[in-house]
Design an enzyme around this catalytic site. Structure first.
Site, PDB file in Angstrom:
ATOM      1  CE1 TYR A 141      -3.643  -2.460   0.442  1.00  0.00           C
ATOM      2  CE2 TYR A 141      -4.670  -0.431   1.176  1.00  0.00           C
ATOM      3  CZ  TYR A 141      -4.778  -1.728   0.736  1.00  0.00           C
ATOM      4  OH  TYR A 141      -6.013  -2.277   0.582  1.00  0.00           O
ATOM      5  CE  LYS A 191       1.174 -17.789  -3.183  1.00  0.00           C
ATOM      6  NZ  LYS A 191       0.206 -18.896  -3.263  1.00  0.00           N
ATOM      7  CG  ASP A 223      -2.854 -20.156  -1.927  1.00  0.00           C
ATOM      8  OD1 ASP A 223      -2.284 -20.163  -0.809  1.00  0.00           O
ATOM      9  OD2 ASP A 223      -2.434 -20.826  -2.893  1.00  0.00           O
ATOM     10  CG  ASP A 247      -8.200  -4.457   1.397  1.00  0.00           C
ATOM     11  OD1 ASP A 247      -9.096  -3.928   2.081  1.00  0.00           O
ATOM     12  OD2 ASP A 247      -8.188  -4.423   0.149  1.00  0.00           O
ATOM     13  CG  ASP A 251     -13.898  -6.592   2.338  1.00  0.00           C
ATOM     14  OD1 ASP A 251     -13.603  -5.901   3.332  1.00  0.00           O
ATOM     15  OD2 ASP A 251     -14.355  -6.116   1.285  1.00  0.00           O
TER      16      ASP A 251
HETATM   17  C1  IPM Z   1     -10.389  -0.948   3.938  1.00  0.00           C
HETATM   18  C2  IPM Z   1     -10.655  -0.283   2.617  1.00  0.00           C
HETATM   19  C3  IPM Z   1      -9.484   0.615   2.297  1.00  0.00           C
HETATM   20  C4  IPM Z   1      -8.253  -0.257   2.193  1.00  0.00           C
HETATM   21  C5  IPM Z   1      -9.655   1.472   1.043  1.00  0.00           C
HETATM   22  C6  IPM Z   1     -10.907   2.313   1.110  1.00  0.00           C
HETATM   23  C7  IPM Z   1      -8.446   2.336   0.781  1.00  0.00           C
HETATM   24  O1  IPM Z   1     -10.874  -1.241   1.636  1.00  0.00           O
HETATM   25  O2  IPM Z   1     -10.248  -0.215   4.938  1.00  0.00           O
HETATM   26  O3  IPM Z   1     -10.324  -2.170   3.975  1.00  0.00           O
HETATM   27  O4  IPM Z   1      -7.971  -0.828   1.131  1.00  0.00           O
HETATM   28  O5  IPM Z   1      -7.539  -0.383   3.176  1.00  0.00           O
HETATM   29 MG    MG Z   2     -10.975  -3.231   2.366  1.00  0.00          MG
END
Ligand code: IPM
Ligand code: MG
Length: 358
Positions: A141, A191, A223, A247, A251
């Site tokens: 990042y 990884k 993975d 990230d 999710d």
């Molecule tokens: C998160 C979001 C952010 C990230 C974006 C909005 C930059 O997806 O906080 O997970 O990738 O970290």
């Molecule tokens: Mg995110």
């Protein structure tokens, strides 16, 4: 002593859900159990609209002098064509790096009242309680160099995924400290079969583990971790991983619960100062409709009380109030199920305040 909280509603549903969290804070202040001062500032698209910058200097200065930050969400379609430096996401990334919020805690908890909300079978997810510890200020990042350039007569783009030992060590310590308060198991995700940066990551995690003999450390390739999260998520206690992997996996873990609208997060520096925000984003499709779920933001307040403001008792009171509201069958549309009562954002916030009174 009065503690200072910076309130950054941001974009989309951010304003609506933060307003409900502020209601909760104001109630607790009036009730005499919280001594805080709130200061609001724009960030993300709202920062750009107000000041031409996703992270206005005054907003950053306010955050730096605050004990904790509450953030709604950033981003929206109207900002997508802006140059990268001006996009709302830059505001969020800027806060993370400027405040050195390297340790991102993303719990994935299944509320028993919402067991039907998951798309997985109940026996796979019931009782789920995972903590993902994501490194938040390094890795691909932020790595330099990065650019879109030319090579061999065509366009070429690259980023750099790098970690210093010290960066790996401090996120490792964060994860082990948290594991000590939980089931004492850390799964480090990397990884290492392909990437040098993961080879170092693994080695440093092994070294950190020596200081925590009670904690069991395991390693998993990313993975496989994605697959295992969907296959048998209850095998995990604490997962620790790099910025990009975290990230993606967070999710995935959040969705296991079926109710991303319920999940708070914390981003902490080494002194316990933190930024707290719901895991879900700005949801521009439902912004302004008054139907967004404010519970993740309200639960972010309880995380804030736990991790930055040292007030476990009030944190627990908020958690209990949210539990009560779910027991009453109140649901925003995202978590609605048969036999429950659908309510909007403000009604949900009011119900939490009522539950706090009881
Ligand atoms: C998160 C979001 C952010 C990230 C974006 C909005 C930059 O997806 O906080 O997970 O990738 O970290
Ligand atoms: Mg995110």
């Amino acid at each position: 002593m009065t503690q200072k909280i910076a309130i950054l509603p941001g974009d989309g549903i951010g304003k609506e859900i933060v307003a409900e969290a502020v209601k909760v804070i104001e109630f607790l202040k009036a009730d005499g159990v919280l001594d805080v001062e709130l200061n609001e500032a724009p960030v993300g698209g709202a920062g750009y609209d107000a000041d031409g910058e996703p992270l206005p200097a005054a907003t950053l200065a306010l955050c730096k002098e605050s004990d904790a930050i509450l953030l709604g969400a950033v981003g929206g379609p109207q900002y997508e064509s802006l140059p990268r430096e001006k996009r709302p996401e830059k505001g969020l990334l800027g806060l993370r790096s400027e405040l050195e919020l390297f340790s991102n805690l993303r719990p994935a908890i299944l509320y028993p009242q919402l067991a039907d909300a998951s798309s997985l079978k109940p026996e796979i997810v019931s009782g789920l309680d995972i903590m993902i510890v994501r490194e938040l200020t390094g890795g691909i990042y932020f790595g330099q160099p990065r650019e879109i350039t030319e090579k061999d007569g065509e366009r070429y783009a690259y980023n750099t995924a790098g970690y210093k030992e010290s960066e790996i060590e401090r996120i490792g310590r964060s994860a082990f400290e948290i594991a000590m308060k939980r089931d004492k198991r850390v799964c480090s995700v990397d990884k290492a079969n392909v990437l040098e940066v993961s080879e170092l990551w693994r080695e440093v995690m092994e070294n950190v583990a020596k200081d925590y003999p009670e904690v069991e450390l395991s390693h998993m390739y990313v993975d496989n971790a994605a697959m295992q999260l969907v296959k048998w998520p209850k095998q995990f206690d604490v997962m620790v991983t790099s910025n990009l992997f975290g990230d993606v996996l967070s999710d995935c873990a959040a969705m296991l619960t079926g109710s991303i609208g319920m999940l708070p997060s914390a981003s902490l520096d080494s002194n316990g100062r933190g930024m707290y925000e719901p895991i879900h984003g700005s949801a521009p499709d439902i912004a302004g409709k008054g139907i967004a779920n404010p519970l993740a933001t309200i639960l972010s307040i309880s995380m804030m009380l736990r991790y930055s403001l040292n007030n476990e008792a009030v944190a627990q009171r908020i958690d209990d109030a949210v539990g009560k509201v779910l027991d009453q069958g109140l649901r925003t549309p995202d978590i609605m199920s048969e036999g429950c009562t659908e309510v909007g954002t403000a009604a949900m916030g009011d119900a939490v305040v009522e539950a706090l009174k009881a």
